[in-house]
Enzyme design. Structure first.
Site, PDB file in Angstrom:
ATOM      1  N   ASP A 185       0.732  -0.945   0.023  1.00 11.87           N
ATOM      2  CA  ASP A 185       0.058   0.116  -0.181  1.00 11.87           C
ATOM      3  C   ASP A 185       0.916   1.458  -0.060  1.00 11.87           C
ATOM      4  OD1 ASP A 185      -2.247   1.716   0.591  1.00 11.87           O
ATOM      5  OD2 ASP A 185      -3.050   1.051   2.148  1.00 11.87           O
ATOM      6  N   HIS A 187      -0.533   4.636  -0.226  1.00 10.75           N
ATOM      7  CA  HIS A 187      -0.815   5.051   0.183  1.00 10.75           C
ATOM      8  C   HIS A 187      -1.023   6.039  -0.337  1.00 10.75           C
ATOM      9  CE1 HIS A 187      -2.659   5.441   4.853  1.00 10.75           C
ATOM     10  NE2 HIS A 187      -2.533   5.059   4.683  1.00 10.75           N
ATOM     11  N   GLU A 211      -1.186  -0.445  -3.732  1.00  9.52           N
ATOM     12  CA  GLU A 211      -2.563   0.008  -3.831  1.00  9.52           C
ATOM     13  C   GLU A 211      -2.172   1.544  -3.845  1.00  9.52           C
ATOM     14  OE1 GLU A 211      -4.732  -2.081  -0.238  1.00  9.52           O
ATOM     15  OE2 GLU A 211      -5.363   0.030   0.887  1.00  9.52           O
ATOM     16  N   HIS A 287     -11.798  -3.411   0.823  1.00  8.21           N
ATOM     17  CA  HIS A 287     -11.209  -2.924   1.608  1.00  8.21           C
ATOM     18  C   HIS A 287     -11.806  -3.178   2.766  1.00  8.21           C
ATOM     19  CE1 HIS A 287      -8.484   0.064   3.246  1.00  8.21           C
ATOM     20  NE2 HIS A 287      -7.211  -0.375   2.176  1.00  8.21           N
TER      21      HIS A 287
HETATM   22 MG   LIG Z   1      -4.720   1.500   1.800  1.00  7.03          MG
END
Ligand SMILES: [Mg+2]
Length: 384
Positions: A185, A187, A211, A287
């Site tokens: 991730d 972010h 991600e 998620h």
């Molecule tokens: Mg995330």
């Protein structure tokens, strides 16, 4: 026809909100509208929507109510309103399942698989923070692991910064081995300019997906990024409506969509997005739902959707005071985990019995969540 007669909201640490909806026949349905830290604002939105559209209405008319909640306010979408709709929608599905004495997945066409593979988020704003946790969760049987892999990064940064991200992931890959799916991730912290370089550096480590490789406000650049890298790309925790997912899927460049059942329109929204994803041969990985009601809602959609990759499992989540969120807020033992797979609660509705006493008690303590503020070396705000 059961009619909605009332509702109650509970904000509990760390940043959870629970909605209890009641009918004239005495049925109670539960929803969990947010895990995103905006609980106090979402709470106000739910109060407005419940009073305007829901109280006094047929509890079974889920799609009609969803359409009213979405279009009726004229100004629609966004994380606040969609979180509010998500909580209401989950509670309506819980009520409908209880009314017909059926688990929610049966209202969605039934199970498309026997059990649902789960992934585990192991934290770490750099992957190296998380290698010990990774070893533990793989030992416990988890077959898909996700870690954060970039902290503060400038819009144009150095080779050393890119190498550090790749080195952390290499350490994690060495820990979990090649038989485990390892997702990364970013972010939304990496700029559009740096994302191709970061993705290229991660390619030798074969991440299951990267991600939020770019901030979701720039998702229209995903097709361009995808042409420059072989790593599968995932996004969606900050995309809020089925129509926004439809646009993203039509543009291409995304391999895994990650809507949240608490932010993308509830069970109705997640179900629509799962069908859209399958129509574009794209995987669905709902998620992270933060607490037990949202997790159950997500499991019901995930097990019924055509192309679910896996579901993030947060069973060990704590509330910031060291108290477990899942075991303590539910009665009985609705959630099971075995050999990398989650069982699906099969009681009526969401199959979760909320411990209302515990919830009331915890709602008396300050949720106390404050968003962190990250800054670059020059003092400018960095994306958290
Ligand atoms: Mg995330």
């Amino acid at each position: 026809m059961p009619t909605i007669t009332g509702y109650e909201l509970f904000a509990v640490p760390p940043r959870l909100l629970y909605l209890r909806v009641e009918t004239d026949e005495g049925l109670v349905g539960w929803g969990e509208p947010t895990g995103g830290g905006h609980s106090s604002i979402v709470r106000t939105a739910i109060e407005a929507l419940m009073e305007n559209f829901v109280v006094g209405e047929d509890a079974l008319a889920i799609e009609d109510l969803w359409q009213q909640l979405y279009y009726g306010g004229f100004f629609h979408g966004g994380p606040i309103l969609m979180s509010a709709i998500s909580g209401i929608d989950q509670a309506l599905y819980d009520l409908k399942g209880k009314h017909y004495d059926l688990p929610v997945y049966e209202l969605l066409g039934g199970k498309a698989r026997d059990r649902l593979r789960v992934s585990q988020f192991i934290g770490g704003d750099q992957a190296l923070d998380a290698t010990d946790i990774a070893a533990d969760v793989v030992e416990a049987g988890v077959t898909a692991v996700k870690a954060n892999a970039a902290s503060r990064i400038r819009s144009i940064d150095t080779p050393a910064k890119v190498a550090a991200i790749a080195d952390d992931l290499a350490a994690l890959r060495a820990t979990v081995g090649d038989d485990v799916d390892l997702a990364v991730d970013l972010h939304g912290r990496v700029s559009r300019s740096m994302a191709p370089r970061v993705c290229e550096a991660l390619e030798p480590l074969d991440p299951a997906f990267v991600e939020e490789p770019i901030h979701p406000e720039y998702n229209d650049y995903l097709p361009e990024l995808r042409r420059q890298t072989s790593v599968p790309l995932a996004t969606g925790e900050r995309v809020y409506t089925p129509n926004a997912f439809r646009r993203m899927l039509e543009r291409g460049g995304v391999d895994v969509v990650q809507p949240s059942v608490s932010r993308a329109g509830g069970i109705t929204g997640l179900d629509k997005i799962g069908q859209l994803a399958a129509a574009h041969d794209t995987s669905l990985a709902p998620h992270s739902p933060t607490g037990p009601v949202a997790y159950a809602a997500s499991l019901h959609v995930g097990v019924a959707a055509p192309q679910t990759l896996f579901q993030q499992q947060p069973l060990d989540a704590l509330d910031g005071h060291g108290r477990n969120i899942f075991d303590d807020l539910t009665l009985g033992d609705p959630f099971t985990f075995d050999d990398g797979f989650a069982g699906i609660p099969d009681g009526p509705g969401l199959g979760v019995e909320v411990d209302e006493g515990e919830l009331r008690e915890r709602s008396q303590t300050d949720a106390g969540f404050r968003f962190p503020v990250w800054r670059h070396e020059d003092g400018s705000v960095a994306r958290w």
